[in-house]
Design a protein around this motif. Structure first.
Motif, mmCIF file in Angstrom:
data_model
loop_
_atom_site.group_PDB
_atom_site.id
_atom_site.type_symbol
_atom_site.label_atom_id
_atom_site.label_comp_id
_atom_site.label_asym_id
_atom_site.label_seq_id
_atom_site.Cartn_x
_atom_site.Cartn_y
_atom_site.Cartn_z
ATOM 1 N N ARG A 278 0.966 -1.198 -0.060
ATOM 2 C CA ARG A 278 0.015 -0.140 0.051
ATOM 3 C C ARG A 278 0.865 1.246 0.058
ATOM 4 O O ARG A 278 0.556 2.191 -0.614
ATOM 5 N N THR B 35 -5.497 -2.791 -13.193
ATOM 6 C CA THR B 35 -5.013 -3.615 -12.292
ATOM 7 C C THR B 35 -3.599 -2.991 -11.269
ATOM 8 O O THR B 35 -2.904 -3.563 -11.061
ATOM 9 N N LEU C 297 -4.072 -1.865 -4.799
ATOM 10 C CA LEU C 297 -4.810 -1.681 -3.621
ATOM 11 C C LEU C 297 -5.654 -0.470 -3.731
ATOM 12 O O LEU C 297 -6.623 -0.132 -2.997
ATOM 13 N N ARG D 280 -9.673 1.457 -7.291
ATOM 14 C CA ARG D 280 -10.875 0.626 -7.258
ATOM 15 C C ARG D 280 -11.983 1.434 -8.094
ATOM 16 O O ARG D 280 -11.788 2.495 -8.243
ATOM 17 N N PHE D 281 -12.875 0.475 -8.546
ATOM 18 C CA PHE D 281 -14.108 0.665 -9.377
ATOM 19 C C PHE D 281 -15.180 1.066 -8.546
ATOM 20 O O PHE D 281 -15.486 0.152 -7.758
ATOM 21 N N SER E 174 -18.808 0.977 -7.348
ATOM 22 C CA SER E 174 -19.932 -0.022 -7.422
ATOM 23 C C SER E 174 -21.170 0.590 -7.928
ATOM 24 O O SER E 174 -22.263 -0.070 -8.356
ATOM 25 N N LYS F 59 -20.166 1.084 -12.014
ATOM 26 C CA LYS F 59 -19.528 -0.135 -12.545
ATOM 27 C C LYS F 59 -18.961 0.117 -13.951
ATOM 28 O O LYS F 59 -19.101 -0.319 -14.989
ATOM 29 N N HIS G 169 -8.057 6.058 1.247
ATOM 30 C CA HIS G 169 -8.377 4.961 0.532
ATOM 31 C C HIS G 169 -7.779 5.028 -0.884
ATOM 32 O O HIS G 169 -7.848 3.957 -1.692
ATOM 33 N N VAL H 79 -11.008 6.355 -6.518
ATOM 34 C CA VAL H 79 -12.330 5.634 -6.925
ATOM 35 C C VAL H 79 -12.484 6.010 -8.461
ATOM 36 O O VAL H 79 -12.583 7.157 -8.484
#
Length: 724
Positions: free
Chosen positions: A488, A585, A588, A591-592, A594, A597, A612, A615
């Motif tokens: 991370r 890819t 950590l 991220r996608f 939700s 999508k 974090h 996003v």
């Protein structure tokens, strides 16, 4: 009792201790123990226990507990002196001068375990355990003395205030009893558990104790009958062995009733015996003899002689059915009996004989303490450390083999990932797959005793965060967390650098053009240790790359408002020229979302989520801010051209109900090279159905091909992509 009478009683107790020690120590060492006693007596002069007894009764009782385990003279001296540094103000140097380095170090180690005051009870336990680990690593006898100290304190807990009794009893059950168990000290462990249970639940303890006494009286004839038959069978076969009844202790009965939902009579209807014999060979001969007397129950035989438990325990266990009851029998040698009762403490009793059993036991304990030290170094704080350790203190072992035939003991429920970390941390970190009994297996499956496990590794492989949901060993859990933190950190610095470069590009600057003086000034202004920390904060979303870029361009961080317009953000064109390329890819910190999508090909933007990372949202996502000012702080992104990874997309398909139509839909997806992750059918009415379909595609074009194939099915009336 008068002071004179109390002193006389004390002298008698010291003489009793001396008599016990004469069984296994020479006179010069006994005299050293006596000298330590008189030194402690003088140091504690005038101090009283809450019960009204002279304080010296406590160290003497602790030394007597250790004498029963036949511990060495230095441990007994440390027991006599263990409260001297803490309670009397005598410095460690004075003890070194009087009794030598080893004894002083032991006393200092025991003292340090209880010296510091803490803000919360959980923190107190955790910090104490950290200190205990360090003390154990230096000399395992520290913890043995501490356990004897805790045992006597538990025996004399009565006069303490209610809250203190509850706290000490809870700590005993949470920390000290499991440590005693892990060190193989069964006798100490069971007494600590029973005393802790009786202190926390006095009424329950009294009720169970009365019920046990009553039942034992009514079953005396059956117990004597079984014992008589066992003795007769051993005489017939000319086998040496003494037969002991085995009492079930109160805490164990209570836990079985509470957690295994067994009734009291179900637990007590099992008759338990222990047969102590001379040699390992005799153990197996006696096993054959008892199996010829009563029928063994299938699946209930355990050979802990060939495969000892993690704490060094060795014995044969079998359960027989005879006289309409179950009979549990343990068979072991005298040395195994000593080690089963006193665990690592038995090491000193057999030290002069260089027993292979005790040296193997010592190696196990050394391995365990070394593992604790590794976990301590990796844990961020003491509470995380104790969370790892608690899992490690309650093992029900399974025994598995490496491909070369070496046996590894692991806790019940362990997985191949636990196995990989048990071999070596680097093997665990690089693990990608496994073979179980030569067949490919899942990394999350539970291992069974007797299996052969082979770990498959790959260079540059990294631990998967999902592993934390199924690993059971403390070493695996702490190693994964440690590796993920390092990963991370690396990823946050890389992402921060990418975002900062993009923001600098908007100001017409490059990171490589900036002078070290400018960078140092911005680092100092933001109160971080170095530039990497600043980049890491940007990558985690804790700082805005645009503001840091503005500070760097301004030259003087405190004066950037005068040289640049605070509200000015590089225009959209500049943003897009510096758009961040994503592959999907990144690890950590990317991220996608939700809610929308996104998949490759969709126009996307990034939102920094504090702590974090980034996003990724579709740029039409309803959750994105609407005002121009807020949207200016979004990170503009573009997709890399060579993405081959698959992404999940949900489709809603409306179709006419016909025989075999679902198979047609599945076939159409397969023809378009898509994979179905999940399919769900809802009946709309007698004529129409709605199919919810989650498929894997590698981008927008691939998705269009899949949807076109489905739309060409005659029965399909409508198809849409579900974004939320």
């Amino acid at each position: 009792m008068s002071q004179v009478a109390a002193v006389a009683e004390q002298e008698r107790t010291v003489e009793d201790l001396t008599d016990r020690l004469s069984d296994y120590l020479d006179s010069s060492r006994i005299n050293q123990v006596r000298r330590a006693y008189y030194y402690a007596e003088q140091a504690h002069e005038g101090q009283m226990r809450r019960s009204g007894e002279r304080y010296i009764t406590h160290p003497l009782a602790v030394a007597t507990i250790l004498a029963d385990m036949r511990l060495d003279h230095q441990s007994l001296m440390a027991a006599m002196l263990h409260d001297v540094i803490e309670d009397t103000g005598i410095p460690k140097d004075a003890l070194v001068e009087q009794f030598g380095d080893s004894v002083a170090e032991l006393v200092d180690g025991v003292s340090k375990l209880t010296q510091i005051e803490f803000r919360t009870r959980a923190e107190a336990q955790a910090e104490n355990f950290q200190k205990m680990t360090l003390a154990m690593a230096r000399d395992i006898r520290v913890i043995i003395v501490k356990l004897a100290d805790r045992l006597h304190n538990m025996r004399t807990l009565g006069p303490m205030p209610y809250e203190k009794r509850q706290r000490i009893a809870t700590e005993t059950l949470d920390i000290y009893a499991p440590i005693a168990n892990r060190l193989g000290m069964h006798r100490v462990c069971t007494e600590l558990e029973d005393l802790g249970f009786a202190s926390l639940y006095p009424m329950r303890a009294r009720y169970i104790s009365k019920a046990v006494s009553k039942l034992r009286g009514s079953h005396r004839e059956i117990i004597d009958d079984i014992r008589g038959r066992l003795e007769e069978k051993l005489q017939q076969r000319d086998l040496p062995g003494r037969i002991l009844g085995r009492e079930k202790h109160l805490n164990s009965i209570y836990n079985k009733m509470k957690f295994r939902h067994k009734s009291f009579h179900e637990i007590m209807d099992v008759y338990a015996f222990r047969i102590i014999t001379d040699t390992e060979d005799d153990c197996y001969r006696i096993l054959g003899a008892v199996h010829s007397l009563y029928k063994p129950l299938p699946g209930r035989f355990k050979d802990y002689i060939a495969m000892p438990k993690a704490n060094g325990y060795q014995s044969l266990h079998t359960t027989l059915f005879g006289m309409h009851v179950n009979i549990e029998i343990q068979i072991r040698t005298e040395e195994m009996e000593q080690i089963a009762n006193d665990g690592i403490a038995a090491h000193w009793m057999y030290k002069h004989e260089q027993s292979p059993v005790t040296s193997a036991n010592q190696k196990r304990v050394d391995r365990w303490v070394q593992g604790l030290m590794e976990m301590r170094e990796r844990a961020d704080d003491s509470l995380e450390f104790i969370e790892h350790v608690k899992t490690d203190l309650f093992p029900d072992e399974v025994y598995v083999f490496t491909p070369r035939g070496k046996i590894l003991e692991l806790p019940s429920g362990a997985t191949p990932v636990d196995f990989a970390y048990a071999i070596h941390t680097d093997i665990g970190n690089a693990c990608v797959a496994c073979r179980i009994n030569r067949n490919l297996g899942s990394l999350s499956q539970t291992l069974q005793s007797g299996q052969t496990v082979e770990v498959i590794t790959a260079p540059n492989a990294r631990p998967n965060p999902a592993w934390l949901s199924f690993v059971v060993t403390a070493k695996a859990r702490s190693s994964i967390r440690h590796a993920l933190k390092a990963q991370r950190r690396t990823e946050s610095v890389e992402l921060g650098k990418t975002l900062l470069k993009k923001s600098l590009h908007g100001f017409g600057q490059k990171l490589s053009d900036l002078g070290q003086k400018q960078i140092n000034a911005v680092v100092k202004h933001n109160q971080v240790a170095n530039f990497d920390d600043l980049l890491g904060d940007i990558g985690l979303g804790n700082r805005m790359s645009y503001l840091i870029a503005r500070q760097l361009v301004a030259g003087e961080p405190g004066a950037e408002t005068s040289s640049l317009d605070v509200g000015k953000v590089p225009d959209d064109g500049e943003h897009k020229r510096g758009a961040v390329t994503i592959r999907g890819t990144e690890g950590l910190l990317v991220r996608f979302a939700s809610c929308c999508k996104p998949i490759p090909g969709d126009p996307v933007v990034g939102v920094m989520d504090s702590g974090h990372g980034l996003v990724i949202h579709s740029d039409t996502c309803p959750r994105l801010p609407e005002s121009t000012e807020d949207r200016a702080h979004l990170t503009h992104l573009k997709w890399a051209k060579d993405i081959t990874d698959e992404f999940s997309v949900e489709l809603r398909v409306e179709l006419e109900r016909q025989r075999g139509v679902i198979a047609e839909v599945a076939s159409a997806v397969a023809v378009a090279d898509g994979n179905i992750e999940r399919i769900n059918v809802e009946e709309q009415n007698a004529r129409l159905s709605v199919v919810s379909l989650v498929v894997h595609v590698n981008g927008r074009r691939h998705l269009a091909r899949v949807m076109r194939r489905i739309r060409n099915i005659r029965a399909v009336t409508h198809i849409t992509r579900i974004r939320s």
